[in-house]
Motif scaffolding. Structure first.
Motif, short mmCIF file in Angstrom:
data_model
loop_
_atom_site.label_atom_id
_atom_site.label_comp_id
_atom_site.label_asym_id
_atom_site.label_seq_id
_atom_site.Cartn_x
_atom_site.Cartn_y
_atom_site.Cartn_z
N ASP A 123 44.50 45.48 49.59
CA ASP A 123 45.72 46.27 49.56
C ASP A 123 46.22 46.59 48.15
O ASP A 123 46.74 47.68 47.90
N LEU A 124 46.06 45.63 47.24
CA LEU A 124 46.53 45.85 45.87
C LEU A 124 45.41 46.34 44.97
O LEU A 124 45.65 46.64 43.80
N HIS A 125 44.18 46.40 45.52
CA HIS A 125 43.01 46.90 44.79
C HIS A 125 42.78 46.15 43.49
O HIS A 125 42.38 46.71 42.47
N GLY A 126 43.04 44.84 43.54
CA GLY A 126 42.82 43.99 42.38
C GLY A 126 41.53 43.21 42.52
O GLY A 126 40.70 43.48 43.39
N THR A 127 41.33 42.25 41.63
CA THR A 127 40.14 41.41 41.66
C THR A 127 40.57 39.95 41.61
O THR A 127 41.73 39.63 41.39
N LEU A 128 39.60 39.06 41.79
CA LEU A 128 39.85 37.62 41.73
C LEU A 128 39.23 37.02 40.47
O LEU A 128 38.95 35.84 40.41
N GLY A 141 27.00 31.32 46.27
CA GLY A 141 26.93 30.71 44.95
C GLY A 141 26.93 31.71 43.82
O GLY A 141 26.46 31.42 42.71
N VAL A 142 27.44 32.92 44.07
CA VAL A 142 27.51 33.96 43.03
C VAL A 142 28.97 34.36 42.81
O VAL A 142 29.83 34.14 43.67
N ARG A 143 29.23 34.94 41.66
CA ARG A 143 30.58 35.37 41.34
C ARG A 143 30.97 36.58 42.19
O ARG A 143 30.16 37.47 42.44
N TYR A 144 32.21 36.58 42.62
CA TYR A 144 32.68 37.71 43.43
C TYR A 144 32.61 39.02 42.67
O TYR A 144 32.33 40.07 43.24
N ASP A 145 32.87 38.96 41.35
CA ASP A 145 32.85 40.20 40.58
C ASP A 145 31.44 40.72 40.32
O ASP A 145 31.27 41.76 39.69
N THR A 151 31.13 44.62 49.78
CA THR A 151 30.68 43.28 50.15
C THR A 151 31.81 42.27 50.00
O THR A 151 31.96 41.36 50.83
N ASN A 152 32.61 42.41 48.95
CA ASN A 152 33.77 41.52 48.78
C ASN A 152 34.71 41.63 49.96
O ASN A 152 35.25 40.63 50.44
N HIS A 153 34.92 42.83 50.44
CA HIS A 153 35.79 43.04 51.60
C HIS A 153 35.20 42.36 52.84
O HIS A 153 35.94 41.77 53.63
#
Length: 249
Positions: A123-128, A141-145, A151-153
């Motif tokens: 919703d905020l179109h941000g990252t972690l 075991g991989v970084r979300y970015d 795929t993150n969604h």
């Protein structure tokens, strides 16, 4: 910088919610609290919070009524309801107001974290990226970015709905995509089938609850999405090479 508003008529609950997550790591530089519905509306209009967490009962007022008023004012805020009541009527009214989730008290930290992460990404179109403690996917075991936004969604959808009967078809319908095509994209990027990922995530959550609670195995199996206890035992042993009871010893 994100802004957060927490609304509850009990001061200790407000303080507890402020400490439940490391909000700063998620990018929240402004955190406001309110103990009344009127004050909550005033503060929301003043700061335009990105996320607001409302108790269902604020004194004699109802949190969903305050949210409805704020919706009428056109605020872009994403709302979460927390409640000590597992009442269908309350949940239905909250859904009508478009809340993102309905959390029962005492609020589970992991569940709150999952909901907040999903709001930030979807919703905020941000990252972690700034949250080092949650930046690695526990299964892959991989970084979300390092993964695509799609795929993150999908991963966040699994994290928030794994307790339900989640299927690739259901997820594909949420994204208005063909299920087969979505499954191919997920497999190509993660090297895992969607069903394998769901099973692995459920196993990790089950292990966490087996080691941290005294709940019965059948109850834990149900809580991670297994209605058939036999399937749960089979999958658990195949994944960890030991039974749930052996793990708890």
């Amino acid at each position: 910088m994100y802004k957060l508003l927490i609304v509850d008529d009990e001061p200790q609950i407000l303080e507890g919610m402020k400490r439940t997550l490391d909000w700063e790591k998620y990018g929240f530089g402004c955190i406001e609290t309110s103990e009344t519905a009127d004050d909550a509306i005033s503060k929301a209009v003043a700061i335009y919070p990105d996320i607001a967490i409302f108790d269902i009962c604020i004194g004699k007022d109802r949190g969903y009524e305050a949210i409805s008023k704020l919706n009428g004012l056109g605020l872009p805020t994403k709302y979460i309801i927390m409640s000590g009541y597992n009442e269908f009527e309350y949940a239905r009214e909250a859904i009508r107001c478009g809340v993102k989730d309905y959390l029962l008290k005492p609020v589970n930290r992991s569940k709150l974290q999952e909901v907040v992460e999903k709001i930030i990404v979807e919703d905020l179109h941000g990252t972690l990226e700034g949250t080092s403690d949650v930046n690695l996917d526990p299964v892959l075991g991989v970084r979300y970015d390092s993964l695509s936004k799609l795929t993150n969604h999908i991963l966040l959808t699994v994290k928030t709905e794994y307790e339900q009967n989640i299927t690739l078809k259901m997820v594909a319908e949420q994204f208005r995509m063909n299920g087969t095509y979505l499954g191919q994209i997920f497999l190509k990027e993660t090297k895992m089938k969607f069903s394998e990922y769901v099973m692995a995530y459920r196993m990790l959550k089950a292990r966490e609850r087996i080691l941290s609670t005294d709940d019965k195995i059948a109850s834990i199996a149900h809580s991670v999405g297994y209605s058939n206890l036999g399937y749960f035992y089979t999958h658990f042993h195949a994944y960890f090479d030991k039974s749930p009871s052996d793990l708890r010893r």
